[in-house]
Motif scaffolding. Sequence first.
Motif, PDB file in Angstrom:
ATOM      1  N   CYS A 175       0.537  -1.111   0.016  1.00 53.97           N
ATOM      2  CA  CYS A 175      -0.020   0.065   0.087  1.00 53.97           C
ATOM      3  C   CYS A 175       0.608   1.236  -0.049  1.00 53.97           C
ATOM      4  O   CYS A 175       1.730   1.515   0.890  1.00 53.97           O
ATOM      5  CB  CYS A 175      -0.894  -0.084   1.244  1.00 53.97           C
ATOM      6  SG  CYS A 175      -1.792   1.488   1.212  1.00 53.97           S
TER       7      CYS A 175
ATOM      8  N   LYS B 184       0.048   4.150   0.763  1.00 58.96           N
ATOM      9  CA  LYS B 184      -0.219   5.140   1.772  1.00 58.96           C
ATOM     10  C   LYS B 184       0.416   4.587   3.261  1.00 58.96           C
ATOM     11  O   LYS B 184       1.061   5.290   3.922  1.00 58.96           O
ATOM     12  CB  LYS B 184      -1.674   5.085   2.018  1.00 58.96           C
ATOM     13  CG  LYS B 184      -2.258   6.674   1.458  1.00 58.96           C
ATOM     14  CD  LYS B 184      -3.711   6.537   1.664  1.00 58.96           C
ATOM     15  CE  LYS B 184      -4.213   8.255   1.564  1.00 58.96           C
ATOM     16  NZ  LYS B 184      -5.753   8.036   1.986  1.00 58.96           N
ATOM     17  N   CYS B 185      -0.128   3.248   3.488  1.00 59.51           N
ATOM     18  CA  CYS B 185       0.473   2.933   4.853  1.00 59.51           C
ATOM     19  C   CYS B 185       1.382   1.889   4.808  1.00 59.51           C
ATOM     20  O   CYS B 185       1.752   1.249   5.934  1.00 59.51           O
ATOM     21  CB  CYS B 185      -0.750   2.296   5.583  1.00 59.51           C
ATOM     22  SG  CYS B 185      -1.655   0.851   4.947  1.00 59.51           S
TER      23      CYS B 185
ATOM     24  N   CYS C 107      -6.279  -1.432  -0.336  1.00 55.37           N
ATOM     25  CA  CYS C 107      -5.865  -1.861   0.940  1.00 55.37           C
ATOM     26  C   CYS C 107      -7.057  -1.799   1.769  1.00 55.37           C
ATOM     27  O   CYS C 107      -7.838  -0.857   1.803  1.00 55.37           O
ATOM     28  CB  CYS C 107      -4.757  -0.503   1.395  1.00 55.37           C
ATOM     29  SG  CYS C 107      -4.402  -0.916   2.842  1.00 55.37           S
TER      30      CYS C 107
ATOM     31  N   CYS D  62      -6.363   0.823   5.340  1.00 54.75           N
ATOM     32  CA  CYS D  62      -6.730   2.705   5.023  1.00 54.75           C
ATOM     33  C   CYS D  62      -7.699   2.664   3.647  1.00 54.75           C
ATOM     34  O   CYS D  62      -7.978   3.819   3.836  1.00 54.75           O
ATOM     35  CB  CYS D  62      -5.274   3.075   5.006  1.00 54.75           C
ATOM     36  SG  CYS D  62      -4.880   3.025   3.461  1.00 54.75           S
TER      37      CYS D  62
ATOM     38  N   CYS E  14      -7.314   2.801   0.719  1.00 48.67           N
ATOM     39  CA  CYS E  14      -6.442   3.381  -0.315  1.00 48.67           C
ATOM     40  C   CYS E  14      -6.570   2.582  -1.342  1.00 48.67           C
ATOM     41  O   CYS E  14      -6.406   1.209  -1.584  1.00 48.67           O
ATOM     42  CB  CYS E  14      -5.053   3.648  -0.041  1.00 48.67           C
ATOM     43  SG  CYS E  14      -3.878   4.039  -1.464  1.00 48.67           S
TER      44      CYS E  14
HETATM   45 ZN   LIG Z   1      -3.166   1.214   3.363  1.00 54.32          ZN
END
Ligand SMILES: [Zn+2]
Length: 106
Positions: A4, A6-7, A28, A31, A33
């Motif tokens: 991911c 983002k995270c 994901c 989160c 995303c």
């Molecule tokens: Zn994520």
Amino acid sequence: MPICPKCRQTNRQIKDGRTPAGSQRYRCKLCACRYTPQPKDHGYDQDIRLHALHLHLEGVSLRGISRILAVNHQTAANWINGYTNYLPADLPDSILDLARLDGLIK
Ligand SMILES: [Zn+2]
């Protein structure tokens, strides 16, 4: 597994359809995303790329290749440029022979 963006998790990444160009998209679950890892190349397997190169070596135009294989012509161009820039040694002999005839490799 994809990561991911983002995270940065690699677990709980699920497939989430494809982009218009045919790349696999992921979501994901941690989160929420949505993202496309390596959007240019993924989503097609080696066989269709080799097929594109084969058609190219047979003299089929990029537009023709994109019609025959039902891929975006820019996608087909990316594959062919990728292969002709550095034809990997593990290509099937039939393809390598054609590439030699075509002067792409020696
Ligand atoms: Zn994520």
